[in-house]
Motif scaffolding. Structure first.
Motif, PDB file in Angstrom:
ATOM      1  N   ASN A  49       0.844  -1.188   0.000  1.00  0.00           N
ATOM      2  CA  ASN A  49       0.000   0.000   0.000  1.00  0.00           C
ATOM      3  C   ASN A  49       0.881   1.240   0.000  1.00  0.00           C
ATOM      4  OD1 ASN A  49      -2.543  -1.392   0.124  1.00  0.00           O
ATOM      5  ND2 ASN A  49      -2.063  -1.898   2.249  1.00  0.00           N
ATOM      6  N   LEU A  97      -1.165   7.753  -2.221  1.00  0.00           N
ATOM      7  CA  LEU A  97      -1.560   8.090  -3.579  1.00  0.00           C
ATOM      8  C   LEU A  97      -0.624   9.108  -4.217  1.00  0.00           C
ATOM      9  CD1 LEU A  97      -3.585   7.669  -5.836  1.00  0.00           C
ATOM     10  CD2 LEU A  97      -5.013   9.469  -4.829  1.00  0.00           C
ATOM     11  N   ASN A 140      -1.969  -1.395  -3.753  1.00  0.00           N
ATOM     12  CA  ASN A 140      -3.145  -0.585  -3.381  1.00  0.00           C
ATOM     13  C   ASN A 140      -4.447  -1.313  -3.708  1.00  0.00           C
ATOM     14  OD1 ASN A 140      -1.483   1.406  -2.458  1.00  0.00           O
ATOM     15  ND2 ASN A 140      -1.737   2.758  -4.207  1.00  0.00           N
TER      16      ASN A 140
END
Length: 894
Positions: free
Chosen positions: A112, A115, A228
């Motif tokens: 993860n 962004l 993600n």
């Protein structure tokens, strides 16, 4: 309502199709059956149109044409189309591969990324696609989280790969660093990359072969990756270069170096901007490139490692510049094996100078290439050998070539290859099913490996390798002179030449005709031969030469009709070069016929390194007393036989801190009986990383009734990759550890350890049996068993110790009739290193002799069975307590 309508429409469509088939069958059964037959044929047509069986070159040209055509639409589509043709198969087999892959479980790694950081990675990737080259920058690493089996790990992640095949589509290649001392699968740093970048299963099989040959190898497996939350399918996970790689391969830690390719990629980037072409790597010379170091922060902060790096750097630099030979810079055997393995897999990519990585072996003071980025091709069209291109001049050393050809003969044996493929069959099929989840057309083509081996067999049995010219007869046909040329690049040893019943043998002891240089003309030289026959007979026109390719054990013959007509050495001390010097010592006698060097009787002083020839035994008998100065040492490249008598032991005594003994790569077993080693230190410097006063490296040994006293080295006796027996011996008053056993197997019996500075017996990666052992006053650990070791035995007495028995890191200790007295901590079982696992101890106490301030420390998952009672875990992390010096000295070296 909309859903119902769609379902109804679908049902109506299905019914219409069925009705059409019914009408076709009713109207014309023959036409219908013919249609099914055509469909069956189309489904089973090989995707390579059957070219792969013989016309591999045509098949590869077709694959490249298809890739170029479809690649203009989409590069990923172009690559996949090319691979479909190269792998062959058909729609039926591909479908079957996918169905078989469905139940196969795969490790899943979730990463993860913030962004904003992910968008930065994307921007770097897009810039690289524009330049056709990915270059490193100061701000290309980003923090992220890695999730595996419910545990979250902090990581740093960046894009990796030099060319943009690592960045196509959505499956980019990443370099991952685990943070906060965490490891994944025993690795601190690794790559996650599209399996295509290493030719799918081919790289996996390559590393399995390197591992089988006990060379430094990378852990290389297949997993499923999600970024993600998005499933990217099958990925390859590849270990990066670190101490963990070296130790997992069974070697002692040492620096890892490479020739920098920074200039190559920078120049390639500039060239592409100029005219859209990637620069040819041959235009950037390795001679003008820097030598870089992996894990530089750790190495530069450790003097011993820094010294090792400096030596490794100088050796590599001198080798590249032509100032020293392959054998003086590299471990000859492992380096020769590296090239032989790459040749077997047709992996020319693996020995391109910018792809090579070098491990500096501190014990041997030599470099060893690490198998990496081999990329064995799916279909092989270029079956040349590494000796043909002679990368970096490795094959200019004839002794190295001999070793290379020996291994080339050995590993290309059909039975050997078949045994290897059978051994990895289960794991290979499992890996294939994991890859087939995303790429069902992929397989490992065993026939290509067999073809490679057959090609090598042909190369090692040339049809007509020699050209012969008879120059003249001398001394009534008993001596003859020939001009001989070798047409191959392989050195050839001449055994004899036969003409009718007359046999001529070379006048020189060993006649080797050097191989010609690549792209050069054959060269004739004059050689004199002697006849074994006394009679003077006329010679016939046909000569039969019996010879061997250097390194081969199998003689070959060639029938011919002839027509009439300074060494470069490394400039450091001799203990590193290991050039024999036994003829410079008055107290030694050398028997070359029997390959033996013997000490004369008496008392002598050794004030410089004594180095024996390779394969010679070093013999010492009673009476002998050898005083060794700080600059002195014994380096034996063959077995040692030091045999004294019960009342007149042989003595090796240090002056101040005299150098010790190192036995290297002896095939024969050494014997030491009734000998005393005292006041000695290690026979090398921090460069060598030789830890013991007496050392056996890859050399079997039996030691009986001998003493090791007042030793100043880190270990009194260090056994590394050496089978052994130690019987009736005594270790006394050592500054540090007494007996250190690394990756070795053997027995210790009827022996004593008294007043030891640290550990009495320290075992790593080994299997030993110990019987009737007494350890008295060992302030650290009396017995330390670690790194997947196994120790069994009985009648063990331990008195006055910080820790009695410690088992760690997947080790197993099983002892009976044990006595423990005046010990701070009797037993401890735990995991120290993340790349290993839990440990166990099973002991039976004799006569309830268990006198300890603290009975045990035990982590969860590890175990201790004391007199058949299963003790319960009582601490979460044993390691922290031991490092905290709570129990006596109780510190860890390994």
């Amino acid at each position: 309502m909309l859903i119902i309508k769609n379902e109804k429409n679908n049902s109506n469509l299905t019914n219409r199709i069925i009705n059409i088939y019914k009408r076709l069958i009713k109207k014309d059964k023959i036409s219908f059956l013919f249609t099914l037959f055509v469909l069956f044929i189309l489904i089973n047509i090989p995707l390579d149109f059957g070219l792969s069986s013989k016309k591999v070159t045509l098949q590869k040209k077709l694959a490249i044409m298809v890739q170029m055509a479809l690649g203009t639409i989409n590069k990923e589509l172009g690559y996949m189309s090319k691979e479909l043709i190269l792998y062959g198969g058909n729609i039926t087999s591909i479908t079957n591969n996918y169905i078989n892959s469905i139940p196969q479980k795969s490790d899943i790694i979730d990463i993860n990324i913030n962004l904003d950081d992910f968008n930065q990675l994307k921007s770097i990737r897009n810039e690289a696609l524009g330049n056709r080259i990915l270059t490193r920058t100061d701000n290309d690493e980003f923090k992220a989280k890695l999730l595996y089996k419910g545990t979250t790990y902090p990581i740093e992640i960046r894009l990796k790969g030099d060319t943009t095949d690592h960045l196509l589509g959505e499956k980019w290649s990443f370099r991952v660093k685990m943070k906060k001392k965490k490891l994944l699968f025993g690795m601190k740093e690794f790559s996650l990359q599209h399996p295509r970048t290493r030719t799918y299963l081919n790289e996996y099989v390559y590393h399995k072969f390197v591992e089988r040959e006990k060379q430094p190898y990378l852990r290389y497996e297949f997993i499923t990756l999600r970024i993600n939350g998005k499933n990217l399918g099958s990925y390859a996970i590849e270990e990066h270069f670190s101490k963990l790689l070296i130790e997992n391969s069974g070697y002692r830690e040492g620096p890892i170096l490479k020739i920098s390719e920074n200039n190559l990629w920078k120049e390639s980037k500039r060239a592409y901007k100029l005219d859209g072409q990637i620069l040819n790597s041959s235009l950037i010379s390795s001679k003008n490139s820097e030598i870089n170091l992996f894990n530089s922060k750790k190495v530069l902060s450790n003097k011993s490692m820094l010294d090792q790096f400096n030596l490794g750097h100088n050796l590599l630099n001198d080798f590249i510049s032509g100032k020293t030979s392959t054998s003086l810079a590299f471990d000859r055997e492992s380096t020769a094996l590296f090239f032989a393995i790459n040749d077997l897999f047709a992996s020319t990519h693996g020995y391109a100078w910018h792809n090579m990585r070098f491990y500096f072996n501190p014990i041997l003071s030599r470099l060893t290439p690490i198998g990496f980025d081999a990329q064995p091709p799916i279909r092989v069209t270029d079956r040349s050998l590494s000796i043909d291109s002679n990368p970096l001049g490795f094959f200019d050393d004839q002794e190295f070539v001999k070793e290379y050809l020996y291994h080339l003969n050995r590993i290309t044996n059909n039975d050997y290859i078949n045994d290897f493929l059978e051994d990895i069959k289960y794991d290979l099929n499992k890996s294939k099913r994991i890859i087939n989840k995303s790429y069902p057309y992929v397989k490992f083509i065993e026939k290509e490996l067999i073809k490679n081996s057959k090609n090598i067999e042909n190369r090692l049995k040339p049809i007509q390798p020699l050209i012969l010219k008879k120059e003249s007869n001398l001394s009534n046909n008993q001596i003859i002179k020939f001009r001989i040329a070798n047409t191959t690049i392989l050195p050839i040893k001449i055994i004899k030449i036969k003409n009718k019943d007359k046999i001529f043998i070379p006048q020189q002891e060993e006649l080797i005709i050097p191989g010609r240089k690549s792209f050069s003309m054959k060269k004739y030289n004059n050689y004199i031969f002697k006849s074994k026959n006394i009679k003077n007979e006329s010679l016939g026109s046909e000569y039969i030469i019996e010879y061997k390719i250097l390194g081969s054990h199998f003689p070959q013959i060639s029938k011919l009709e002839p027509k009439i007509f300074s060494s470069i050495i490394y400039k450091n001390d001799n203990s590193i070069k290991r050039i024999p010097n036994t003829n410079t010592f008055d107290f030694l006698e050398t028997d070359h016929k029997n390959k033996k060097v013997t000490f004369k009787s008496g008392k002598f002083v050794l004030d410089r390194p004594l180095i024996t020839p390779k394969g010679y035994s070093l013999v010492a008998n009673n009476p002998l007393e050898l005083e060794i100065s700080e600059k002195g040492a014994i380096i034996s490249q063959g077995e040692v036989n030091f045999i004294g008598a019960p009342n007149a032991k042989i003595k090796f005594k240090g002056i101040v801190k005299g150098g010790g003994v190192l036995v290297l790569n002896s095939e024969k077993q050494s014997r030491i009986e009734h000998a005393i080693f005292s006041n000695l230190s290690s026979p090398g410097s921090s460069i060598n990383n030789i830890t013991g006063a007496i050392n056996f490296y890859n050399s079997p040994v039996i030691i009986k009734n001998s003493n090791f006293e007042e030793i100043e080295a880190e270990d009194a006796l260090n056994l590394f990759r050496s089978d052994f027996q130690i019987i009736g011996s005594k270790f006394k008053a050592t500054k540090s550890d007494a007996l250190d056993i690394d990756f070795s197997n053997g027995i210790v019996e009827e022996s004593e350890f008294i007043n030891i500075g640290n550990d009495g017996i320290d075992i790593s990666g080994s299997s030993i049996r110990a019987n009737n052992i007494k350890i008295n006053n060992s302030p650290d650990k009396a017995i330390s068993v670690g790194e997947k070791s196994k120790m069994t035995g009985e009648s063990i007495e331990i008195e006055k110790a910080g820790i009695g028995i410690a088992s760690k890191d997947l080790s197993m200790v099983k002892l009976e009739n044990v006595k423990l007295k005046d010990v701070s901590l009797c037993l401890t079982s735990f995991q120290k290193k993340a790349e290993y696992g839990a440990a166990s101890i099973t002991i039976k106490i004799k006569d309830d002799k268990l006198e300890c301030k603290n009975l045990y420390l035990l982590e969860p998952k590890s175990s201790i069975f004391l007199n058949k009672k299963n003790l319960k875990p009582n601490v979460g992390n044993v390691n922290k307590l031991l490092y905290g010096n709570i129990y006596g000295k109780a510190t860890e070296r390994n």
